[in-house]
Design an enzyme around this catalytic site. Structure first.
Site, mmCIF file in Angstrom:
data_model
loop_
_atom_site.group_PDB
_atom_site.id
_atom_site.type_symbol
_atom_site.label_atom_id
_atom_site.label_comp_id
_atom_site.label_asym_id
_atom_site.label_seq_id
_atom_site.Cartn_x
_atom_site.Cartn_y
_atom_site.Cartn_z
ATOM 1 N N HIS A 194 67.362 -26.127 -13.628
ATOM 2 C CA HIS A 194 66.205 -26.706 -12.580
ATOM 3 C C HIS A 194 66.260 -28.018 -12.021
ATOM 4 O O HIS A 194 67.316 -28.773 -12.551
ATOM 5 C CB HIS A 194 64.792 -26.819 -13.138
ATOM 6 N N ARG A 240 73.008 -32.986 -16.924
ATOM 7 C CA ARG A 240 73.169 -32.887 -15.722
ATOM 8 C C ARG A 240 74.428 -31.858 -15.572
ATOM 9 O O ARG A 240 75.336 -31.945 -15.958
ATOM 10 C CB ARG A 240 73.521 -34.392 -15.145
ATOM 11 N N GLN A 266 69.876 -29.748 -13.739
ATOM 12 C CA GLN A 266 69.669 -30.062 -14.929
ATOM 13 C C GLN A 266 69.379 -29.067 -15.752
ATOM 14 O O GLN A 266 68.743 -28.064 -15.254
ATOM 15 C CB GLN A 266 68.912 -31.573 -15.267
ATOM 16 N N HIS A 298 67.503 -28.806 -20.204
ATOM 17 C CA HIS A 298 67.352 -29.538 -21.283
ATOM 18 C C HIS A 298 67.301 -28.661 -22.672
ATOM 19 O O HIS A 298 67.079 -27.361 -22.475
ATOM 20 C CB HIS A 298 65.882 -29.872 -21.228
ATOM 21 N N GLU A 316 59.013 -28.413 -20.565
ATOM 22 C CA GLU A 316 58.149 -29.150 -19.541
ATOM 23 C C GLU A 316 57.548 -28.202 -18.577
ATOM 24 O O GLU A 316 57.796 -26.811 -18.645
ATOM 25 C CB GLU A 316 59.148 -30.098 -18.739
HETATM 26 ZN ZN ZN Z 1 63.780 -31.472 -16.236
#
Ligand code: ZN
Length: 316
Positions: A172, A192, A95, A97, A115
């Site tokens: 990642h 995704r 995936q 972001h 993240e």
């Molecule tokens: Zn993630």
């Protein structure tokens, strides 16, 4: 000063396992439990206060709105961070972001997602996907068209104690056999790219978001300068990353250590090994592996005692 403990909210996932119970003593709903959201005000799983003299049972989103003195009268309308512990019994989907700007334009009421990961446990040989081998978007299109994910994805082995920053645009995936602590922006926006052609319990493949992923992936991939392998220093409190969304510190205490928590910030805390005490302005708070808490805004003189490993963070 009294700290504010939270009770986790669990998320069952097709790739989840049972290590959140055996490792942290959590009461998990099933042996396909993928995530414990341990500090969260996100609508998909809000944590509540436990064991507090005033606020037990209060949801974090309500606490943040109604008790602003605990957070330094923040200007941000919503609690900005989300902390999870993830048990990848099987591979997670690959995936990426978006950043805030892209999420604002293309999603409903969602932030982007920056993240970072602190590896708590890794089976020998366990791997993550971190980055890719496409030099540009044309190469990406070729890899996707050919379904050549082995050549497209960059896999790296990880060990307990490794730290990785996953910025928006970084491809990642967490691989099987890994348990990690994730600190992220309070967002649930995931694009995704590849799900290993798995079927869910109803026999369907999970949805992919290849067009949005193509918009946000960074070409070519670049590693974060904050990534670092295992650190095993004793009696230290070390900054792991400082970016525009959060700052993260890692502390290993054997005995006693005075730490400098700024009075003009509130902190999120996660106990990742052992147990001890967090003594703030003379008041002792017991801390044990698996616990998650917030240290309120305000003047604080802080000492950590015991044999304990902590991750502390604050939003920026
Ligand atoms: Zn993630």
């Amino acid at each position: 000063m009294e700290i504010i403990y939270f009770e986790p909210v669990f998320q069952e996932k097709i790739w989840g396992g049972s290590l959140l119970e055996s490792h942290f003593g959590y009461q998990i709903p099933s042996n396909q439990t993928g995530e414990a959201w341990v500090i969260s005000a996100h609508r998909n799983g809000v944590t509540k206060v436990v064991n507090h003299s005033q606020y037990s049972g209060v949801r974090l989103d309500d606490l943040y709105r109604d008790q602003q003195e605990l957070f330094g009268y923040p200007k941000k309308p919503k609690f900005p961070l989300l902390v999870k512990i993830i048990d990848a019994h099987d591979d997670l989907s690959v995936q990426v972001h978006p950043d805030d700007l892209y999420a604002m334009k293309n999603e409903t009421k969602e932030l982007g997602k920056s993240e970072c990961w602190y590896i708590l446990h890794a089976e020998p040989g366990a791997e993550i996907v971190y980055g890719h081998h496409a030099q540009n978007v044309e190469e990406y299109d070729q890899f996707i068209k050919a379904g050549d994910f082995d050549k497209f994805l960059r896999k790296i082995k990880v060990k307990k104690g490794d730290f990785l920053e996953v910025t928006p645009g970084t491809v990642h995936s967490i691989g099987a056999g890994i348990v990690l602590l994730e600190i992220q922006q309070s967002s649930d926006t995931t694009y995704r790219i590849y799900d290993f052609d798995r079927l869910d319990n109803s026999g369907n493949k999970r949805e992919l978001h290849l067009d949005k992923a193509r918009d946000v992936i960074q070409f070519p991939h670049q590693d974060s300068p904050y990534n670092r392998p295992n650190i095993a220093e004793r009696n230290t409190n070390t900054a792991l990353v400082k970016n525009d969304k959060f700052t993260i510190y890692h502390g290993i205490i054997n005995g006693q250590l005075d730490i400098d928590l700024h009075k003009d910030k509130y902190y999120l805390g996660n106990v990742i090994e052992g147990s001890g005490e967090l003594v703030i302005n003379g008041l002792s708070n017991k801390i044990t592996i698996g616990e998650a808490f917030i240290v309120p805004y305000g003047d604080k003189t802080t000492t950590v005692k015991g044999n304990v490993e902590l991750i502390l963070s604050h939003p920026n």
